[in-house]
Design a protein around this motif. Structure first.
Motif, PDB file in Angstrom:
ATOM      1  N   LEU A  54       5.268  17.873  18.552  1.00 50.10           N
ATOM      2  CA  LEU A  54       4.325  18.481  19.473  1.00 50.10           C
ATOM      3  C   LEU A  54       5.022  18.743  20.804  1.00 50.10           C
ATOM      4  O   LEU A  54       5.768  17.900  21.293  1.00 50.10           O
TER       5      LEU A  54
ATOM      6  N   SER B 250      -1.671  19.228  22.880  1.00 50.07           N
ATOM      7  CA  SER B 250      -2.161  18.445  21.747  1.00 50.07           C
ATOM      8  C   SER B 250      -2.232  19.326  20.508  1.00 50.07           C
ATOM      9  O   SER B 250      -2.060  20.553  20.573  1.00 50.07           O
ATOM     10  N   ALA B 251      -2.527  18.728  19.384  1.00 42.93           N
ATOM     11  CA  ALA B 251      -2.711  19.494  18.146  1.00 42.93           C
ATOM     12  C   ALA B 251      -3.866  20.483  18.296  1.00 42.93           C
ATOM     13  O   ALA B 251      -3.789  21.628  17.841  1.00 42.93           O
ATOM     14  N   ASP B 252      -4.932  20.060  18.973  1.00 38.31           N
ATOM     15  CA  ASP B 252      -6.071  20.955  19.193  1.00 38.31           C
ATOM     16  C   ASP B 252      -5.677  22.128  20.078  1.00 38.31           C
ATOM     17  O   ASP B 252      -6.148  23.258  19.883  1.00 38.31           O
TER      18      ASP B 252
ATOM     19  N   LEU C 224       2.709  25.558  12.937  1.00 38.44           N
ATOM     20  CA  LEU C 224       1.553  24.732  12.574  1.00 38.44           C
ATOM     21  C   LEU C 224       1.731  24.118  11.192  1.00 38.44           C
ATOM     22  O   LEU C 224       1.333  22.972  10.954  1.00 38.44           O
ATOM     23  N   LYS C 225       2.333  24.876  10.286  1.00 38.65           N
ATOM     24  CA  LYS C 225       2.611  24.329   8.954  1.00 38.65           C
ATOM     25  C   LYS C 225       3.513  23.103   9.048  1.00 38.65           C
ATOM     26  O   LYS C 225       3.303  22.097   8.351  1.00 38.65           O
TER      27      LYS C 225
ATOM     28  N   LEU D  16       3.709  21.029  11.311  1.00 39.41           N
ATOM     29  CA  LEU D  16       2.950  19.909  11.873  1.00 39.41           C
ATOM     30  C   LEU D  16       1.783  19.516  10.983  1.00 39.41           C
ATOM     31  O   LEU D  16       0.984  18.658  11.355  1.00 39.41           O
ATOM     32  N   GLU D  17       1.664  20.177   9.837  1.00 31.62           N
ATOM     33  CA  GLU D  17       0.568  19.947   8.889  1.00 31.62           C
ATOM     34  C   GLU D  17      -0.789  20.204   9.527  1.00 31.62           C
ATOM     35  O   GLU D  17      -1.762  19.490   9.307  1.00 31.62           O
ATOM     36  N   LEU D  18      -0.842  21.280  10.339  1.00 30.35           N
ATOM     37  CA  LEU D  18      -2.079  21.673  11.015  1.00 30.35           C
ATOM     38  C   LEU D  18      -2.651  22.966  10.442  1.00 30.35           C
ATOM     39  O   LEU D  18      -3.610  23.519  10.981  1.00 30.35           O
ATOM     40  N   TRP D  19      -2.048  23.466   9.356  1.00 30.75           N
ATOM     41  CA  TRP D  19      -2.445  24.760   8.805  1.00 30.75           C
ATOM     42  C   TRP D  19      -2.568  24.673   7.293  1.00 30.75           C
ATOM     43  O   TRP D  19      -1.789  23.994   6.626  1.00 30.75           O
TER      44      TRP D  19
ATOM     45  N   TYR E 255      -8.009  27.268   6.287  1.00 31.85           N
ATOM     46  CA  TYR E 255      -8.111  27.381   7.751  1.00 31.85           C
ATOM     47  C   TYR E 255      -7.806  28.812   8.183  1.00 31.85           C
ATOM     48  O   TYR E 255      -8.527  29.400   9.009  1.00 31.85           O
TER      49      TYR E 255
ATOM     50  N   LYS F 253      -3.816  24.693  17.957  1.00 26.96           N
ATOM     51  CA  LYS F 253      -4.705  25.455  17.082  1.00 26.96           C
ATOM     52  C   LYS F 253      -5.530  26.457  17.894  1.00 26.96           C
ATOM     53  O   LYS F 253      -5.760  27.589  17.455  1.00 26.96           O
TER      54      LYS F 253
END
Length: 378
Positions: free
Chosen positions: A27, A32-34, A302-303, A305-308, A312, A37
């Protein structure tokens, strides 16, 4: 992009740090992660708005539009670093900042239609947005004049000791305008809280940078004015955010202006009246590749970071397109401005001669057909 340009952009420590973060899946500092996104979703909303603008113009619903496809990171990265009290003196391609700061799509579309909801009351050229709620000052059709306004606003903030930053934006071609020289000279001498962004999308309408400027990089112009300058990968939203945050912190600390060149690419035409195939080939396809497209690059990050995931992606595109379609549909139903508005916001007290002209015009208003709901003639 030439190897010389690529190497020049990669010499920035801020840029190297941003790329390193993306490769290691960390990060970024301050986000933040939010936040990440939200930035990704903001870029998608801007692109969805662009797609809708083009369809409205090509179908004859609006007369003119300007898009910023490929430049979304250059807007969202800055928007994330701005505070709500900061001021924006943009030109016609910075509307993504308003979208990211939460301005409803309807309010942007009202301006494209020039209807009764338009804050400029139909007086400004389409795509020359303004919005007082987010301190977004109306742009000018004359290239570069807004830079002088921004420098003056920054000096006012300095005199008043206001804790605000003034941001302004100019394209690569605009750096050859007289007002860029005046703005930078003033900023270099008086050190106001001003951050000047050069959005180097590589074309001043049809003129490539190499044919309108002899400097190897545009940020190097800052040296002559005594203004700290940096060149940033404008398609890397984290690099844009890092550079903006640092420049804004310097300005708030009383350390004066910064010049930031955002190296990006204008994928679409200069405006809906332009045909880019007459002066460039299919190079724009390359800038929509996964390696260069700012949205695709952020998606890969994002991928990591496993956020995607695909669900989604589908959801946020559907939400963006629904928001844009609903907003523009609502705007299209609004009537044109009242003729009386032509005489408002100019004089505190209307002069008698102008009042007589108003009365004569309003007497003849019934002789002309009025726009019906859902119809908007060009």
């Amino acid at each position: 992009m030439s190897s010389k340009s690529a190497n020049a952009s990669n010499t920035d420590p801020l840029l190297r740090a941003a790329v390193s973060n993306q490769k290691t899946g960390q990060l970024p500092e301050g986000l933040s992660a939010d936040d990440l996104k939200r930035m990704y979703e903001g870029m998608i909303l801007i692109r969805a708005y662009d797609e809708r603008q083009k369809k409205l113009q090509r179908s004859g619903r609006i007369g003119f539009c300007v898009t910023s496809t490929g430049e979304e990171a250059a807007q969202v990265g800055i928007g994330q670093a701005l505070s709500d009290k900061d001021w924006i003196f943009g030109y016609y391609r910075q509307y993504g900042l308003m979208i990211y700061k939460g301005v409803p799509i309807t309010e942007l579309a009202d301006h494209l239609f020039g209807n009764v909801g338009d804050f400029a009351k139909g007086r400004q050229m389409p795509a020359h947005y303004t919005n007082r709620k987010v301190n977004f000052v109306s742009s000018s059709s004359v290239i570069g004049t807004h830079l002088i306004h921004a420098a003056g606003a920054a000096m006012a903030a300095k005199y008043k000791k206001d804790d605000v930053v003034i941001t302004t934006y100019i394209g690569d071609g605009g750096t050859s305008a007289n007002d860029f020289h005046s703005c930078m000279t003033f900023a270099g001498v008086y050190k106001p809280p001003l951050v000047v962004f050069i959005v180097n999308n590589q074309y001043a309408i049809s003129q490539p940078v190499s044919k309108q400027c002899g400097a190897e990089t545009l940020h190097s112009k800052g040296v002559g004015y005594g203004v700290p300058a940096i060149r940033v990968d404008g398609n890397d939203v984290i690099a844009v955010y890092n550079a903006s945050r640092e420049a804004f912190a310097r300005a708030r600390a009383g350390e004066g202006p910064t010049l930031i060149e955002l190296f990006t690419y204008r994928v679409g035409p200069h405006s809906s009246s332009d045909d880019p195939t007459r002066y460039r080939g299919n190079e724009s396809d390359e800038w929509l590749s996964d390696e260069r497209d700012p949205i695709a690059r952020t998606r890969q990050y994002l991928k990591s970071l496993e956020l995607w995931d695909e669900a989604y992606e589908a959801r946020i595109w559907e939400e963006a397109q629904t928001k844009v379609n609903e907003g523009t549909t609502e705007s299209a139903k609004k009537p044109e401005p009242d003729w009386n508005s032509l005489f408002e916001d100019v004089y505190a007290e209307l002069p008698p001669a102008l009042a007589r002209q108003r009365d004569e015009l309003l007497e003849k208003e019934s002789e002309f057909p009025r726009q019906q709901e859902g119809e908007f003639p060009l």
